[in-house]
Design a protein around this motif. Sequence first.
Motif, PDB file in Angstrom:
ATOM      1  N   GLU A 180       2.125   3.516  11.956  1.00 42.88           N
ATOM      2  CA  GLU A 180       1.489   3.423  10.641  1.00 42.88           C
ATOM      3  C   GLU A 180      -0.006   3.178  10.779  1.00 42.88           C
ATOM      4  O   GLU A 180      -0.812   3.749  10.041  1.00 42.88           O
ATOM      5  CB  GLU A 180       2.120   2.307   9.827  1.00 42.88           C
ATOM      6  CG  GLU A 180       3.519   2.617   9.325  1.00 42.88           C
ATOM      7  CD  GLU A 180       4.096   1.482   8.498  1.00 42.88           C
ATOM      8  OE1 GLU A 180       3.308   0.781   7.830  1.00 42.88           O
ATOM      9  OE2 GLU A 180       5.315   1.302   8.546  1.00 42.88           O
ATOM     10  N   ASN A 223      -1.936   4.075  13.288  1.00 47.85           N
ATOM     11  CA  ASN A 223      -2.558   5.312  13.752  1.00 47.85           C
ATOM     12  C   ASN A 223      -2.717   6.324  12.620  1.00 47.85           C
ATOM     13  O   ASN A 223      -3.736   7.011  12.528  1.00 47.85           O
ATOM     14  CB  ASN A 223      -1.758   5.919  14.900  1.00 47.85           C
ATOM     15  CG  ASN A 223      -1.919   5.139  16.176  1.00 47.85           C
ATOM     16  OD1 ASN A 223      -2.870   4.400  16.343  1.00 47.85           O
ATOM     17  ND2 ASN A 223      -0.977   5.307  17.080  1.00 47.85           N
ATOM     18  N   LYS A 224      -1.726   6.411  11.730  1.00 47.16           N
ATOM     19  CA  LYS A 224      -1.834   7.309  10.575  1.00 47.16           C
ATOM     20  C   LYS A 224      -2.977   6.876   9.661  1.00 47.16           C
ATOM     21  O   LYS A 224      -3.737   7.706   9.165  1.00 47.16           O
ATOM     22  CB  LYS A 224      -0.533   7.324   9.784  1.00 47.16           C
ATOM     23  CG  LYS A 224       0.571   8.120  10.423  1.00 47.16           C
ATOM     24  CD  LYS A 224       1.803   8.074   9.537  1.00 47.16           C
ATOM     25  CE  LYS A 224       3.012   8.615  10.258  1.00 47.16           C
ATOM     26  NZ  LYS A 224       4.226   8.474   9.433  1.00 47.16           N
ATOM     27  N   ALA A 226      -6.359   8.998   8.774  1.00 46.87           N
ATOM     28  CA  ALA A 226      -6.724   9.325   7.395  1.00 46.87           C
ATOM     29  C   ALA A 226      -8.129   8.823   7.074  1.00 46.87           C
ATOM     30  O   ALA A 226      -8.927   9.531   6.438  1.00 46.87           O
ATOM     31  CB  ALA A 226      -5.711   8.726   6.422  1.00 46.87           C
TER      32      ALA A 226
END
Length: 54
Positions: A16, A18-19, A23
């Motif tokens: 999460e 890394n996402k 973004a």
Amino acid sequence: MRDEMFDRDYQAGRAELNKAIAAFGSTIMSGFAALHDIQFRAPWTINRRHPRGL
């Protein structure tokens, strides 16, 4: 058992994170791209679609 649960939670949290970082980086890069276009777009080039060439 406890180590496996910790590792599972850690890996999920890390994914999460890394996402979210990706973004955020994408948003920042699109902002820099817009600034680059504003900075280096040549205002003296002729726009052939505009009737007066502006």
